[in-house]
Design a protein around this motif. Structure first.
Motif, PDB file in Angstrom:
ATOM      1  N   PHE A  25      23.346  39.234 -67.518  1.00 51.69           N
ATOM      2  CA  PHE A  25      22.173  39.924 -68.056  1.00 51.69           C
ATOM      3  C   PHE A  25      22.447  40.639 -69.377  1.00 51.69           C
ATOM      4  O   PHE A  25      21.553  40.721 -70.230  1.00 51.69           O
ATOM      5  N   LEU A  26      23.664  41.149 -69.568  1.00 48.88           N
ATOM      6  CA  LEU A  26      23.937  41.886 -70.805  1.00 48.88           C
ATOM      7  C   LEU A  26      23.838  40.987 -72.035  1.00 48.88           C
ATOM      8  O   LEU A  26      23.347  41.417 -73.080  1.00 48.88           O
ATOM      9  N   ILE A  27      24.313  39.744 -71.933  1.00 51.05           N
ATOM     10  CA  ILE A  27      24.239  38.842 -73.068  1.00 51.05           C
ATOM     11  C   ILE A  27      22.786  38.552 -73.430  1.00 51.05           C
ATOM     12  O   ILE A  27      22.457  38.325 -74.598  1.00 51.05           O
ATOM     13  N   ARG A  28      21.888  38.593 -72.456  1.00 55.54           N
ATOM     14  CA  ARG A  28      20.469  38.342 -72.725  1.00 55.54           C
ATOM     15  C   ARG A  28      19.763  39.553 -73.310  1.00 55.54           C
ATOM     16  O   ARG A  28      18.647  39.428 -73.800  1.00 55.54           O
ATOM     17  N   TRP A  29      20.394  40.718 -73.240  1.00 54.56           N
ATOM     18  CA  TRP A  29      19.805  41.913 -73.831  1.00 54.56           C
ATOM     19  C   TRP A  29      20.229  42.119 -75.278  1.00 54.56           C
ATOM     20  O   TRP A  29      19.732  43.033 -75.948  1.00 54.56           O
ATOM     21  N   ILE A  30      21.158  41.288 -75.771  1.00 52.84           N
ATOM     22  CA  ILE A  30      21.552  41.393 -77.171  1.00 52.84           C
ATOM     23  C   ILE A  30      20.369  40.972 -78.049  1.00 52.84           C
ATOM     24  O   ILE A  30      19.698  39.976 -77.760  1.00 52.84           O
ATOM     25  N   PRO A  31      20.073  41.714 -79.120  1.00 52.04           N
ATOM     26  CA  PRO A  31      18.959  41.324 -80.003  1.00 52.04           C
ATOM     27  C   PRO A  31      19.126  39.902 -80.519  1.00 52.04           C
ATOM     28  O   PRO A  31      20.214  39.477 -80.886  1.00 52.04           O
ATOM     29  N   GLY A  32      18.025  39.191 -80.554  1.00 54.00           N
ATOM     30  CA  GLY A  32      18.054  37.797 -80.972  1.00 54.00           C
ATOM     31  C   GLY A  32      17.900  36.870 -79.784  1.00 54.00           C
ATOM     32  O   GLY A  32      18.257  37.233 -78.658  1.00 54.00           O
ATOM     33  N   ASP A  33      17.390  35.699 -80.033  1.00 57.89           N
ATOM     34  CA  ASP A  33      17.123  34.745 -78.956  1.00 57.89           C
ATOM     35  C   ASP A  33      17.665  33.389 -79.351  1.00 57.89           C
ATOM     36  O   ASP A  33      17.542  32.963 -80.515  1.00 57.89           O
ATOM     37  N   TYR A  84      19.409  33.470 -62.971  1.00 55.40           N
ATOM     38  CA  TYR A  84      20.691  33.924 -62.414  1.00 55.40           C
ATOM     39  C   TYR A  84      20.978  33.260 -61.073  1.00 55.40           C
ATOM     40  O   TYR A  84      22.090  32.770 -60.846  1.00 55.40           O
ATOM     41  N   PHE A  85      19.994  33.248 -60.190  1.00 58.03           N
ATOM     42  CA  PHE A  85      20.235  32.663 -58.872  1.00 58.03           C
ATOM     43  C   PHE A  85      20.428  31.149 -58.965  1.00 58.03           C
ATOM     44  O   PHE A  85      21.180  30.569 -58.174  1.00 58.03           O
ATOM     45  N   ARG A  86      19.781  30.504 -59.921  1.00 59.87           N
ATOM     46  CA  ARG A  86      20.042  29.080 -60.133  1.00 59.87           C
ATOM     47  C   ARG A  86      21.492  28.874 -60.576  1.00 59.87           C
ATOM     48  O   ARG A  86      22.203  27.997 -60.071  1.00 59.87           O
ATOM     49  N   TYR A 298      24.497  31.399 -73.654  1.00 62.29           N
ATOM     50  CA  TYR A 298      24.614  32.243 -72.469  1.00 62.29           C
ATOM     51  C   TYR A 298      25.577  31.697 -71.409  1.00 62.29           C
ATOM     52  O   TYR A 298      26.419  32.436 -70.895  1.00 62.29           O
ATOM     53  N   PRO A 299      25.477  30.424 -71.032  1.00 60.19           N
ATOM     54  CA  PRO A 299      26.383  29.939 -69.964  1.00 60.19           C
ATOM     55  C   PRO A 299      27.858  30.038 -70.330  1.00 60.19           C
ATOM     56  O   PRO A 299      28.685  30.361 -69.474  1.00 60.19           O
ATOM     57  N   VAL A 300      28.200  29.793 -71.589  1.00 60.98           N
ATOM     58  CA  VAL A 300      29.603  29.844 -71.999  1.00 60.98           C
ATOM     59  C   VAL A 300      30.125  31.276 -71.937  1.00 60.98           C
ATOM     60  O   VAL A 300      31.212  31.534 -71.412  1.00 60.98           O
ATOM     61  N   VAL A 301      29.348  32.225 -72.462  1.00 68.83           N
ATOM     62  CA  VAL A 301      29.769  33.632 -72.450  1.00 68.83           C
ATOM     63  C   VAL A 301      29.935  34.131 -71.022  1.00 68.83           C
ATOM     64  O   VAL A 301      30.929  34.795 -70.674  1.00 68.83           O
ATOM     65  N   THR A 302      28.979  33.811 -70.168  1.00 66.95           N
ATOM     66  CA  THR A 302      29.039  34.266 -68.774  1.00 66.95           C
ATOM     67  C   THR A 302      30.234  33.662 -68.048  1.00 66.95           C
ATOM     68  O   THR A 302      30.947  34.360 -67.305  1.00 66.95           O
TER      69      THR A 302
END
Length: 333
Positions: A25-33, A84-86, A298-302
């Motif tokens: 979730f933190l990576i998704r809160w970083i500004p930018g999409d 996340y659950f997926r 996102y998947p790589v960072v997580t």
């Protein structure tokens, strides 16, 4: 002992679950999409391929349609908790997901780069021990002497020097003064062992030198603590030689806490050597993490964060087991 190990292993599961939540979730809160970034890059390619570009009219609507299509294709059109659950369900099946950019399995990318980071980290640890342990032992034995003062000053200098500054100086100044620079073209060990070691030697030495300052300081502290124990005074009173006292009685007890520090340094080296990997063009996990953060992959960072957390927890368990092996007085009930 067996029951303790089982408890520690079971505690890894909730810890990894919490880490996965934070990393996801933190990576998704970083500004930018990531979708906005993809759309912008696609529009740049389109504009380069056409003689004229439209800045008004239907450009915005086309961008919105493209963004919606990309979100649906990448599975980002559902709430974050559903994503996340997926993802968690795929992790339980041994699948860390796919890169949003390359559509390649994340696990394959990590396995390709992990040996490089492991090699760099292990070589740095070896250099750190070769430098830090002897210096720390000598400094502890010769405490408060001129030798100790010089060695302590050197260790403080190693701790204070930033790795990015030292790495940059090693690359720039030899090239200016002697027309020489360390190898910057990476080759794998299996393809060319000599070329690989020549490339990894300088960055590993730099990291090892900087870590040796911490190793030296910690080793000196533990040496002084053990040397003040009553059984060491008894050994001196019995007339044992200094080498026998240090090797047989002091080192074994002094190195037990040092193991904790060394064990915790390895995960940091493997995942945290970002700047050194960038300077020396080393394709390790650190550079992969930076690239993923820049692209909002996102998947790589997580996956990298989850892997490093699991590695740290595993190392901690192994260190605790090694404690009992090194010191018979330690028992886990």
């Amino acid at each position: 002992m067996t029951a303790y190990i089982i408890r520690r292993v079971l505690l890894i599961i909730p810890t990894l679950f919490i880490v996965s939540l934070l990393a996801f979730f933190l990576i998704r809160w970083i500004p930018g999409d990531v979708i906005d970034l993809m759309v912008a890059i696609m529009q740049q390619y389109v504009s380069l391929g056409s003689e004229t570009t439209s800045t008004t009219g239907g450009g915005g609507e086309v961008s919105e349609q493209l963004a919606r299509k990309l979100r649906a294709q990448l599975g980002l059109d559902v709430p974050a908790y559903v994503q996340y659950f997926r993802w968690l369900g795929e992790v339980f099946q041994g699948n860390l997901g796919e890169s949003l950019w390359t559509r390649q399995p994340v696990g394959a990318d990590i396995l390709f780069r992990l040996p490089v980071s492991l090699q760099l980290g292990l070589m740095a640890i070896i250099f750190s021990l070769l430098i830090g342990l002897p210096v720390g032992i000598i400094s502890g034995i010769r405490a408060d002497t001129a030798t100790d003062n010089v060695l302590r000053s050197g260790s403080i200098g190693m701790i204070c020097i930033p790795d990015f500054w030292l790495g940059t100086m090693v690359v720039v100044y030899p090239a200016v003064w002697w027309a020489w620079a360390p190898p910057l073209f990476f080759v794998r060990f299996a393809d060319d062992p000599i070329g690989n070691l020549s490339h990894m030697f300088v960055p590993a030495l730099i990291q090892g030198m900087l870590l040796s300052g911490i190793t030296m300081r910690f080793t000196r502290t533990m040496m002084l603590e053990v040397l003040r124990q009553d059984y060491i005074r008894t050994a001196w009173a019995k007339g044992l030689r200094e080498r026998v006292i240090v090797v047989r009685h002091v080192l074994k007890n002094a190195t037990i806490p040092v193991m904790t520090m060394i064990g915790l340094q390895l995960p940091v080296l493997i995942g945290g050597a970002v700047i050194v990997e960038k300077i020396f063009n080393i394709p390790g996990l650190g550079s992969l993490l930076i690239e993923a953060l820049e692209k909002r992959d996102y998947p790589v960072v997580t996956a990298i964060n989850l892997l490093m957390a699991g590695f740290v927890l595993t190392v901690n368990v192994l260190i605790d087991i090694a404690y009992a092996w090194l010191d018979p007085r330690i028992r886990y009930d």
